[in-house]
Design a protein around this motif. Sequence first.
Motif, PDB file in Angstrom:
ATOM      1  N   ARG A   5      23.642 -34.253  79.415  1.00 26.79           N
ATOM      2  CA  ARG A   5      23.288 -33.162  80.260  1.00 26.79           C
ATOM      3  C   ARG A   5      21.822 -33.077  80.820  1.00 26.79           C
ATOM      4  O   ARG A   5      21.375 -32.689  81.749  1.00 26.79           O
ATOM      5  CB  ARG A   5      23.368 -31.704  79.513  1.00 26.79           C
ATOM      6  CG  ARG A   5      24.779 -31.598  79.131  1.00 26.79           C
ATOM      7  CD  ARG A   5      24.838 -30.339  78.111  1.00 26.79           C
ATOM      8  NE  ARG A   5      26.267 -30.069  77.759  1.00 26.79           N
ATOM      9  CZ  ARG A   5      27.082 -29.465  78.314  1.00 26.79           C
ATOM     10  NH1 ARG A   5      26.758 -28.818  79.541  1.00 26.79           N
ATOM     11  NH2 ARG A   5      28.290 -29.246  77.768  1.00 26.79           N
ATOM     12  N   VAL A 167      27.877 -15.104  79.147  1.00 22.39           N
ATOM     13  CA  VAL A 167      28.767 -15.607  80.197  1.00 22.39           C
ATOM     14  C   VAL A 167      30.432 -14.981  80.069  1.00 22.39           C
ATOM     15  O   VAL A 167      30.741 -14.774  81.106  1.00 22.39           O
ATOM     16  CB  VAL A 167      29.113 -17.214  79.576  1.00 22.39           C
ATOM     17  CG1 VAL A 167      30.065 -17.755  80.439  1.00 22.39           C
ATOM     18  CG2 VAL A 167      27.860 -18.058  79.916  1.00 22.39           C
ATOM     19  N   ASN A 168      30.898 -15.032  78.658  1.00 25.94           N
ATOM     20  CA  ASN A 168      31.899 -14.274  78.240  1.00 25.94           C
ATOM     21  C   ASN A 168      32.062 -12.684  78.318  1.00 25.94           C
ATOM     22  O   ASN A 168      31.599 -12.209  77.318  1.00 25.94           O
ATOM     23  CB  ASN A 168      32.633 -14.759  77.264  1.00 25.94           C
ATOM     24  CG  ASN A 168      32.684 -16.283  77.345  1.00 25.94           C
ATOM     25  OD1 ASN A 168      33.396 -16.957  77.929  1.00 25.94           O
ATOM     26  ND2 ASN A 168      31.858 -17.189  76.330  1.00 25.94           N
ATOM     27  N   GLU A 202      23.346 -18.686  93.328  1.00 29.05           N
ATOM     28  CA  GLU A 202      24.003 -20.058  93.276  1.00 29.05           C
ATOM     29  C   GLU A 202      23.189 -21.057  92.558  1.00 29.05           C
ATOM     30  O   GLU A 202      23.822 -21.786  91.857  1.00 29.05           O
ATOM     31  CB  GLU A 202      24.143 -20.708  95.067  1.00 29.05           C
ATOM     32  CG  GLU A 202      25.014 -20.016  95.621  1.00 29.05           C
ATOM     33  CD  GLU A 202      24.330 -18.520  96.573  1.00 29.05           C
ATOM     34  OE1 GLU A 202      23.084 -18.478  96.367  1.00 29.05           O
ATOM     35  OE2 GLU A 202      25.148 -17.596  96.700  1.00 29.05           O
ATOM     36  N   ARG A 205      23.872 -20.229  88.889  1.00 28.57           N
ATOM     37  CA  ARG A 205      25.356 -20.818  88.623  1.00 28.57           C
ATOM     38  C   ARG A 205      25.565 -22.193  88.182  1.00 28.57           C
ATOM     39  O   ARG A 205      26.083 -22.636  87.298  1.00 28.57           O
ATOM     40  CB  ARG A 205      26.419 -20.147  89.361  1.00 28.57           C
ATOM     41  CG  ARG A 205      26.551 -18.568  89.291  1.00 28.57           C
ATOM     42  CD  ARG A 205      27.877 -18.312  90.399  1.00 28.57           C
ATOM     43  NE  ARG A 205      27.336 -18.351  91.758  1.00 28.57           N
ATOM     44  CZ  ARG A 205      27.291 -17.502  92.401  1.00 28.57           C
ATOM     45  NH1 ARG A 205      27.002 -16.348  91.877  1.00 28.57           N
ATOM     46  NH2 ARG A 205      26.931 -17.707  93.808  1.00 28.57           N
ATOM     47  N   SER A 206      25.001 -22.908  89.213  1.00 27.57           N
ATOM     48  CA  SER A 206      24.738 -24.371  88.822  1.00 27.57           C
ATOM     49  C   SER A 206      24.130 -24.825  87.688  1.00 27.57           C
ATOM     50  O   SER A 206      24.709 -25.672  86.768  1.00 27.57           O
ATOM     51  CB  SER A 206      24.020 -24.989  90.170  1.00 27.57           C
ATOM     52  OG  SER A 206      23.923 -26.364  89.944  1.00 27.57           O
ATOM     53  N   LEU A 208      23.634 -22.937  84.961  1.00 22.63           N
ATOM     54  CA  LEU A 208      24.501 -22.347  83.913  1.00 22.63           C
ATOM     55  C   LEU A 208      25.638 -23.282  83.720  1.00 22.63           C
ATOM     56  O   LEU A 208      25.951 -23.430  82.293  1.00 22.63           O
ATOM     57  CB  LEU A 208      24.945 -20.962  84.192  1.00 22.63           C
ATOM     58  CG  LEU A 208      25.801 -20.097  83.061  1.00 22.63           C
ATOM     59  CD1 LEU A 208      25.138 -20.106  81.818  1.00 22.63           C
ATOM     60  CD2 LEU A 208      26.260 -18.895  83.567  1.00 22.63           C
ATOM     61  N   SER A 209      26.303 -23.701  84.643  1.00 23.69           N
ATOM     62  CA  SER A 209      27.388 -24.841  84.439  1.00 23.69           C
ATOM     63  C   SER A 209      27.055 -25.921  83.753  1.00 23.69           C
ATOM     64  O   SER A 209      27.953 -26.514  83.302  1.00 23.69           O
ATOM     65  CB  SER A 209      28.155 -25.075  85.695  1.00 23.69           C
ATOM     66  OG  SER A 209      27.006 -25.961  86.460  1.00 23.69           O
ATOM     67  N   ARG A 210      25.782 -26.480  83.446  1.00 20.21           N
ATOM     68  CA  ARG A 210      25.328 -27.505  82.989  1.00 20.21           C
ATOM     69  C   ARG A 210      24.434 -27.481  81.636  1.00 20.21           C
ATOM     70  O   ARG A 210      24.177 -28.584  81.068  1.00 20.21           O
ATOM     71  CB  ARG A 210      24.676 -28.523  84.208  1.00 20.21           C
ATOM     72  CG  ARG A 210      25.587 -29.041  85.210  1.00 20.21           C
ATOM     73  CD  ARG A 210      24.746 -29.513  86.381  1.00 20.21           C
ATOM     74  NE  ARG A 210      23.853 -28.623  87.032  1.00 20.21           N
ATOM     75  CZ  ARG A 210      22.579 -28.851  87.543  1.00 20.21           C
ATOM     76  NH1 ARG A 210      22.128 -29.961  87.037  1.00 20.21           N
ATOM     77  NH2 ARG A 210      22.082 -27.846  88.312  1.00 20.21           N
ATOM     78  N   SER A 214      27.082 -23.546  78.369  1.00 17.06           N
ATOM     79  CA  SER A 214      27.707 -23.012  79.524  1.00 17.06           C
ATOM     80  C   SER A 214      28.966 -22.279  79.281  1.00 17.06           C
ATOM     81  O   SER A 214      29.184 -21.536  80.187  1.00 17.06           O
ATOM     82  CB  SER A 214      27.920 -24.322  80.510  1.00 17.06           C
ATOM     83  OG  SER A 214      29.087 -25.188  79.567  1.00 17.06           O
ATOM     84  N   GLY A 215      29.520 -22.320  78.183  1.00 17.07           N
ATOM     85  CA  GLY A 215      30.719 -21.486  77.728  1.00 17.07           C
ATOM     86  C   GLY A 215      30.391 -20.296  76.955  1.00 17.07           C
ATOM     87  O   GLY A 215      31.263 -19.390  76.683  1.00 17.07           O
TER      88      GLY A 215
END
Length: 272
Positions: A5, A167-168, A202, A205-206, A208-210, A214-215
């Motif tokens: 990562r 996130v959740n 944006e 979010r990018s 956070l996805s990496r 991220s979950g």
Amino acid sequence: MEISREHTQGQGTNLSLRDEIKAYWSQRAATFDEAPGHEIFSEEERRAWHELFLRHLGPGEGRSALDLASGTGVISHLMDDLGFQVTGLDWSEPMLERARAKARERGRSIRFRIADAENTMEPDASFDAIVTRHLVWTLVDPQASFAEWFRILRPGGRLLVVDGDFVNAGLRERVVKKIEAMLQKAGFVDAGKPHAQGASPEVFRSILSRVYFSGGARAETVAGLLRSAGFSPVVVDTNLRSIHRNQARHLDFWKALGRGFQHRYAILAVKP
């Protein structure tokens, strides 16, 4: 073959994920202290933070403490209030500039310097306490970070992680957000200032996805990684109601209600 990562490229640039994270928080520095949940806006909230730290770390009494990802120095000042000798580390120079200015204005002797949380460059066994607030959920490599923090703590030293799963959203929080969005669309509720002023959603979010979590950074997952790093005991504390109740007084009704349903926690981890 799995790609680390750390070396993932994003946003069509040659920046590493770590570089992007650093740039993101640097962009947020100018308005960071304006958001409830960042700076302290009441003496009641200050006391609630003090109670949390005293519950898990005890009084400072001149002991050395490290505020990791110190930002503008909010946690550093709370620890200084309690008599700790505080060092704040952050890798964003704009954040550190504000932290140093705030310390000068308040007459505090807190030391701030630039450093990476995964490679602090501090000597072995050099701190009695380490505190992090809202750092762990953004980590690229938490295993390396926890090993580093274990290394720089003295035997018997205490790490306090204050964080959450951002996130959740649970059912109640999702319902609150849906109602708020409907009321905003109908013009009954003002959207107000964005929480992350000065930074692109944006880009967030990018990033956070990496990151590793991220979950979502659930307390038991973080606690398990801390145990694997050698910490024992590791204790999860979800009783942060007093802090959140006082922060909520400075949020609009719907945001305060939604925040109250989030999975937020403190984790105490002790170096044997």
